[in-house]
Design a protein around this motif. Structure first.
Motif, PDB file in Angstrom:
ATOM      1  N   ARG A   9       0.652  -0.721  -0.098  1.00 43.08           N
ATOM      2  CA  ARG A   9      -0.186   0.313  -0.204  1.00 43.08           C
ATOM      3  C   ARG A   9       1.077   1.057   0.173  1.00 43.08           C
ATOM      4  NH1 ARG A   9      -1.221   3.984   3.652  1.00 43.08           N
ATOM      5  NH2 ARG A   9      -3.069   4.892   3.486  1.00 43.08           N
ATOM      6  N   MET A  10       0.763   2.398  -1.127  1.00 42.49           N
ATOM      7  CA  MET A  10       0.962   3.494  -1.124  1.00 42.49           C
ATOM      8  C   MET A  10       0.530   4.420  -0.389  1.00 42.49           C
ATOM      9  SD  MET A  10       3.840   2.901  -4.293  1.00 42.49           S
ATOM     10  CE  MET A  10       4.979   1.393  -4.240  1.00 42.49           C
ATOM     11  N   PRO A  11       0.876   5.224   0.506  1.00 43.01           N
ATOM     12  CA  PRO A  11       0.027   6.146   0.944  1.00 43.01           C
ATOM     13  C   PRO A  11      -0.583   7.762  -0.003  1.00 43.01           C
ATOM     14  CG  PRO A  11       1.794   5.647   2.121  1.00 43.01           C
ATOM     15  CD  PRO A  11       1.962   5.172   1.415  1.00 43.01           C
ATOM     16  N   PRO A  12      -1.177   8.305  -0.345  1.00 46.77           N
ATOM     17  CA  PRO A  12      -1.816   9.254  -1.061  1.00 46.77           C
ATOM     18  C   PRO A  12      -0.360  10.280  -1.290  1.00 46.77           C
ATOM     19  CG  PRO A  12      -3.084   9.786   0.530  1.00 46.77           C
ATOM     20  CD  PRO A  12      -2.188   8.456   0.611  1.00 46.77           C
ATOM     21  N   HIS A  13       0.802  10.609  -0.246  1.00 46.15           N
ATOM     22  CA  HIS A  13       1.132  11.847  -0.753  1.00 46.15           C
ATOM     23  C   HIS A  13       2.371  11.319  -1.253  1.00 46.15           C
ATOM     24  CE1 HIS A  13       2.534   9.735   2.915  1.00 46.15           C
ATOM     25  NE2 HIS A  13       4.669   9.719   2.315  1.00 46.15           N
ATOM     26  N   ILE A  14       2.953   9.830  -1.630  1.00 49.36           N
ATOM     27  CA  ILE A  14       4.065  10.155  -2.778  1.00 49.36           C
ATOM     28  C   ILE A  14       3.007   9.404  -4.343  1.00 49.36           C
ATOM     29  CG2 ILE A  14       4.547   6.988  -3.497  1.00 49.36           C
ATOM     30  CD1 ILE A  14       4.977   6.307  -0.481  1.00 49.36           C
ATOM     31  N   ASP A  15       4.370  10.668  -4.618  1.00 52.10           N
ATOM     32  CA  ASP A  15       3.814  10.925  -6.109  1.00 52.10           C
ATOM     33  C   ASP A  15       4.041  10.238  -7.154  1.00 52.10           C
ATOM     34  OD1 ASP A  15       6.674  10.630  -6.861  1.00 52.10           O
ATOM     35  OD2 ASP A  15       6.681  12.710  -6.104  1.00 52.10           O
ATOM     36  N   ARG A  16       4.065   9.784  -8.008  1.00 49.96           N
ATOM     37  CA  ARG A  16       4.283   8.406  -8.896  1.00 49.96           C
ATOM     38  C   ARG A  16       5.459   8.563  -9.379  1.00 49.96           C
ATOM     39  NH1 ARG A  16       1.175   8.638 -15.139  1.00 49.96           N
ATOM     40  NH2 ARG A  16       1.313   6.443 -15.137  1.00 49.96           N
ATOM     41  N   LEU A  17       6.370   9.358  -9.657  1.00 48.27           N
ATOM     42  CA  LEU A  17       7.954   8.692  -9.601  1.00 48.27           C
ATOM     43  C   LEU A  17       8.399   8.238  -8.683  1.00 48.27           C
ATOM     44  CD1 LEU A  17      10.353   9.461 -11.970  1.00 48.27           C
ATOM     45  CD2 LEU A  17      10.968  11.150 -10.447  1.00 48.27           C
ATOM     46  N   THR A  18       7.771   8.449  -7.591  1.00 49.38           N
ATOM     47  CA  THR A  18       8.128   7.597  -6.158  1.00 49.38           C
ATOM     48  C   THR A  18       7.789   6.789  -6.004  1.00 49.38           C
ATOM     49  OG1 THR A  18       8.520  10.289  -4.858  1.00 49.38           O
ATOM     50  CG2 THR A  18       8.350   8.190  -3.738  1.00 49.38           C
ATOM     51  N   ALA A  19       6.443   6.135  -6.551  1.00 49.42           N
ATOM     52  CA  ALA A  19       6.050   4.390  -6.789  1.00 49.42           C
ATOM     53  C   ALA A  19       6.552   3.898  -7.439  1.00 49.42           C
ATOM     54  CB  ALA A  19       4.567   5.195  -7.283  1.00 49.42           C
ATOM     55  N   LEU A  39      -5.576   2.435  -7.998  1.00 52.25           N
ATOM     56  CA  LEU A  39      -5.623   3.285  -7.400  1.00 52.25           C
ATOM     57  C   LEU A  39      -6.607   4.838  -6.982  1.00 52.25           C
ATOM     58  CD1 LEU A  39      -3.807   5.632  -7.423  1.00 52.25           C
ATOM     59  CD2 LEU A  39      -4.277   7.255  -9.647  1.00 52.25           C
ATOM     60  N   TYR A  40      -6.567   5.153  -6.059  1.00 51.60           N
ATOM     61  CA  TYR A  40      -8.161   5.004  -5.483  1.00 51.60           C
ATOM     62  C   TYR A  40      -8.505   6.771  -5.329  1.00 51.60           C
ATOM     63  CZ  TYR A  40      -8.245   0.607  -3.308  1.00 51.60           C
ATOM     64  OH  TYR A  40      -8.817  -0.430  -3.551  1.00 51.60           O
ATOM     65  N   PRO A  41      -9.373   7.095  -4.933  1.00 55.67           N
ATOM     66  CA  PRO A  41     -10.060   8.838  -4.509  1.00 55.67           C
ATOM     67  C   PRO A  41      -9.244   9.641  -4.105  1.00 55.67           C
ATOM     68  CG  PRO A  41     -12.101   7.869  -5.073  1.00 55.67           C
ATOM     69  CD  PRO A  41     -10.736   6.166  -4.533  1.00 55.67           C
ATOM     70  N   ASP A  42      -8.590   9.238  -2.894  1.00 55.21           N
ATOM     71  CA  ASP A  42      -7.714   9.381  -2.282  1.00 55.21           C
ATOM     72  C   ASP A  42      -6.823   9.631  -2.231  1.00 55.21           C
ATOM     73  OD1 ASP A  42      -6.990   7.019  -1.535  1.00 55.21           O
ATOM     74  OD2 ASP A  42      -7.646   7.495   0.838  1.00 55.21           O
ATOM     75  N   GLY A  43      -5.514   8.817  -3.717  1.00 56.81           N
ATOM     76  CA  GLY A  43      -4.157   8.937  -3.754  1.00 56.81           C
ATOM     77  C   GLY A  43      -4.040   7.894  -3.553  1.00 56.81           C
ATOM     78  N   THR A  44      -4.559   6.873  -2.486  1.00 57.34           N
ATOM     79  CA  THR A  44      -3.764   6.031  -2.505  1.00 57.34           C
ATOM     80  C   THR A  44      -3.974   4.377  -3.117  1.00 57.34           C
ATOM     81  OG1 THR A  44      -4.757   6.280  -0.032  1.00 57.34           O
ATOM     82  CG2 THR A  44      -4.108   3.422  -0.160  1.00 57.34           C
ATOM     83  N   ARG A  45      -2.597   3.874  -3.369  1.00 59.53           N
ATOM     84  CA  ARG A  45      -1.727   3.061  -4.459  1.00 59.53           C
ATOM     85  C   ARG A  45      -2.513   1.772  -4.090  1.00 59.53           C
ATOM     86  NH1 ARG A  45       0.741   7.710  -6.655  1.00 59.53           N
ATOM     87  NH2 ARG A  45       0.915   7.989  -8.080  1.00 59.53           N
ATOM     88  N   GLN A  46      -3.142   0.439  -3.794  1.00 57.23           N
ATOM     89  CA  GLN A  46      -2.645  -0.845  -3.621  1.00 57.23           C
ATOM     90  C   GLN A  46      -2.511  -0.969  -4.912  1.00 57.23           C
ATOM     91  OE1 GLN A  46      -3.921  -1.542  -0.754  1.00 57.23           O
ATOM     92  NE2 GLN A  46      -3.008  -3.658  -0.696  1.00 57.23           N
ATOM     93  N   VAL A  47      -1.251  -1.473  -4.184  1.00 62.34           N
ATOM     94  CA  VAL A  47      -0.146  -2.454  -5.735  1.00 62.34           C
ATOM     95  C   VAL A  47      -0.410  -4.368  -5.529  1.00 62.34           C
ATOM     96  CG1 VAL A  47       2.013  -2.921  -6.383  1.00 62.34           C
ATOM     97  CG2 VAL A  47       1.417  -0.489  -5.977  1.00 62.34           C
TER      98      VAL A  47
END
Length: 66
Positions: A9-19, A39-47
């Protein structure tokens, strides 16, 4: 071929480049590949990462004798 899976899980504050960089490290050094990304509406990524079972045992670096 059977796989082992690892959720990440990547929190919303992590940008695409960092992910992308974090996922590249998992791929390069631990043999993981990308299975799914949500990619959830709040910006969280579940990988979901996957790799073939037994990868760690077969990919350990060998040490050359000196």
């Amino acid at each position: 071929m059977s796989y082992e899976y690892k959720p990440l899980r990547m929190p919303p504050h992590i940008d695409r480049l960092t992910a992308t960089a974090q996922l590249a490290v998992h791929a390069e050094f631990a043999g993981w590949e990308l299975a799914t990304v949500r990619l959830y509406p709040d910006g969280t990524r579940q990988v979901m990462l996957r790799r073939p079972r037994g990868w760690a045992a077969t990919q350990l670096p060998t040490r050359s004798p000196n």
